[in-house]
Design an enzyme around this catalytic site. Structure first.
Site, PDB file in Angstrom:
ATOM      1  NE  ARG A 147     -17.927   2.661 -15.322  1.00  0.00           N
ATOM      2  CZ  ARG A 147     -17.532   3.819 -15.850  1.00  0.00           C
ATOM      3  NH1 ARG A 147     -18.381   4.562 -16.528  1.00  0.00           N
ATOM      4  NH2 ARG A 147     -16.284   4.238 -15.711  1.00  0.00           N
ATOM      5  CB  ALA A 207      -7.870  -5.097  -0.757  1.00  0.00           C
ATOM      6  CE  LYS A 252       2.289  -4.928  -6.776  1.00  0.00           C
ATOM      7  NZ  LYS A 252       1.530  -4.160  -5.847  1.00  0.00           N
ATOM      8  CG  ASP A 282       3.333  -3.124  -3.119  1.00  0.00           C
ATOM      9  OD1 ASP A 282       2.553  -4.063  -2.903  1.00  0.00           O
ATOM     10  OD2 ASP A 282       3.174  -2.299  -4.036  1.00  0.00           O
ATOM     11  CB  SER A 339      -0.020 -11.991  -5.937  1.00  0.00           C
ATOM     12  OG  SER A 339       0.536 -11.494  -7.132  1.00  0.00           O
ATOM     13  CD  GLU A 397      -1.659  -2.882 -14.196  1.00  0.00           C
ATOM     14  OE1 GLU A 397      -2.894  -3.014 -14.267  1.00  0.00           O
ATOM     15  OE2 GLU A 397      -1.033  -2.035 -14.861  1.00  0.00           O
TER      16      GLU A 397
END
Lengths: 333, 333
Positions: free
Chosen positions: B32, B140, B191, B244, B254, B281
């Site tokens: 965007r 990442a 997770k 993961d 994290s 999250e």
């Protein structure tokens, strides 16, 4: 009240004696060194291992194996893996008639490729329902600080596992029960080899993706080998498989991981041994585990790679490249 | 040559675009923000995310979703979980006739408790063999540094999974294939909740035994829930389950783990949100995962505990005590 003999006064034997006493049992520790025995009896501390741990008055110590084992309901074995056969041969006649033998040891005997409970049965002639094993994410220094953890007590006779679990259940040590002795023991032995590989990755400055991948694929090869030996594959997803493996691979206290880090940084085996002051357990057992795998036709690429680096001169960098260049496939394949 | 559209220019979208290009594909990134798009096209870098990562000339970017998707074989979705439905509704008519949609997203939609691939199917009307998911130990920033890792590409049609895997297989990114879309997605979503619990333990200065126990029992409850939803229990022992989970729980990068640490040290939710600058999250998804579990009658004590601490005022210390005081049992029970 359960009466236990704990044979061996290293870190794990000492911490487990505290757990048994905390659960309300009476404990006699056996050790070869008179100074450690005297420390326990006089100061309620083992001056050689976990010296900050205060033991209760329910724990006493002796250098006499007969005195340690007299009247014991549980005989807990916590000697070095490769010394078990010799020690136990000398104690055989002293084991009380109905005592259950409990192994805290992790390893595969060199030469015979026997697990510790198999060595116990072979030396004592006892049936499998008299032999239990305990394994899990149980770093002794953390248990000595009464930090919460869990473990698995396994015996082919579930009632015996339950009796042993009751004898060591406390507010901070939570024993689950099971019957898969093979899986519980194998997880404990192979994790040292995987921890060496994780250490090598850390020594090469690789990150958490790589370490997590090695742990995951390492556990998969442990499960393949275990299944071939008759273990329940789900055991490896449990506390004595995954749990113990993670604790070992996360901990800066793990000798296997530290040893692998030195190799990953380019040190030779001799340099790593000199710096660590002793040979890590995985360095000894990786060859017997590879032998077990070959005897059963099981593919264990990480264990093969660790043997190649530790004993056959492969560089850790070449190990990484060879693992990544294997043919891709389905995950369970 | 595979042509891919990567919809989303956050860290994972950007790193995955690099992986696709490294595997020989042509990639159009959609975002965007014009400044990020211009950065990619002019300097071959995304100035907002992973700015040190140099992208090849095979990667271009656009703010126009139609241009990004035109002629694409793969449409890779890498937008925030809770924004997927709205974004995809606007893109629906632009999806090329034979393109496969690939979800990199991890989460459960609030309100509907749908997994991301279910949202994709609901919004687009595509059959399950046109939707693949990718998950694994894939932080990442480490992939951007080309550190070795593995992942799982899953689709109900294994040939499609294999095609997607071929499009992203490189020397450092090793995709395994599978068909258990439910298990792969659920592992990624739960997770984050387990990482919050591990963070809380770390914030309370608990050690590696405790963390390893939470990870192990957390994976066990993920597997129980997954099995109730139709997943293969063995998926959770794999890269998208265990792998993961470990990477997330080990990594100081994290956000979920860091967030849990703040709560473990006694900070309030508001303080932790302010310090982390965003809501992790797991804080959002723990309630929808608890809802899923209750709908299917599955016992998820760690998730229940995380919800109670995060949203209902339970102290992390009381959570620990309540988990340890549950009745003992067999490990699989």
């Amino acid at each position: 009240m359960t009466r236990s003999a704990v044979m061996g006064m290293g870190s794990w034997g000492t911490a487990f004696a505290m757990v048994l006493a905390e659960a309300g049992g009476q404990v006699r520790l056996w050790g070869r060194r008179a100074d450690l025995v005297e420390g326990v009896n006089r100061d309620h501390r083992n001056p050689g291992y976990l010296p900050d741990l205060e033991l209760s008055h329910l724990v006493s110590a002796t250098t006499d194996p007969a005195q340690a084992m007299a009247g014991a309901d549980l005989v807990v074995l916590a000697v070095p893996s490769q010394a078990l056969r010799q020690s136990l041969s000398g104690w055989r006649a002293l084991i009380p008639g109905r005592a259950v033998l409990v192994s805290l040891m992790k390893g595969v005997e060199l030469g015979t490729t026997l697990r510790m409970s198999q060595v116990v049965q072979e030396v004592t002639g006892l049936p499998s329902e008299r032999v239990a094993v305990i394994s899990g994410p149980n770093l002794a220094p953390e248990i000595a600080r009464r930090q919460p953890t869990a473990s698995v007590v396994a015996c082919t006779d579930h009632d015996v596992a339950e009796r042993v679990a009751q004898a060591c259940a406390t507010g901070f040590f939570r024993p689950y029960t099971g019957v898969d002795v093979v899986g519980i023991e194998l997880g404990g032995a192979v994790k040292n080899v995987i921890a060496l590989a994780v250490g090598m990755a850390a020594g090469m400055d690789l990150g958490d993706n790589t370490k997590a991948t090695i742990i995951t694929r390492g556990l998969a090869e442990t499960a393949r080998l275990g299944t071939a030996l008759g273990a329940d594959p789900l055991t490896f997803a449990g506390l004595a498989g995954l749990g113990d493996l993670i604790a070992t691979c996360m901990s800066p206290l793990s000798r296997n991981r530290t040893f692998g880090e030195r190799l990953g940084r380019g040190e030779s085996l001799a340099q790593a041994v000199a710096a660590n002051q002793q040979v890590a357990e995985g360095v000894k057992s990786c060859r017997s585990i590879r032998q077990l795998a070959r005897e059963h036709g099981v593919d264990v690429p990480i264990t093969e790679g660790v043997v190649a680096v530790v004993h056959e001169g492969l560089s850790p960098g070449d190990l990484g490249r060879s693992l990544l260049s294997r043919a891709r496939r389905t995950e369970g394949g």
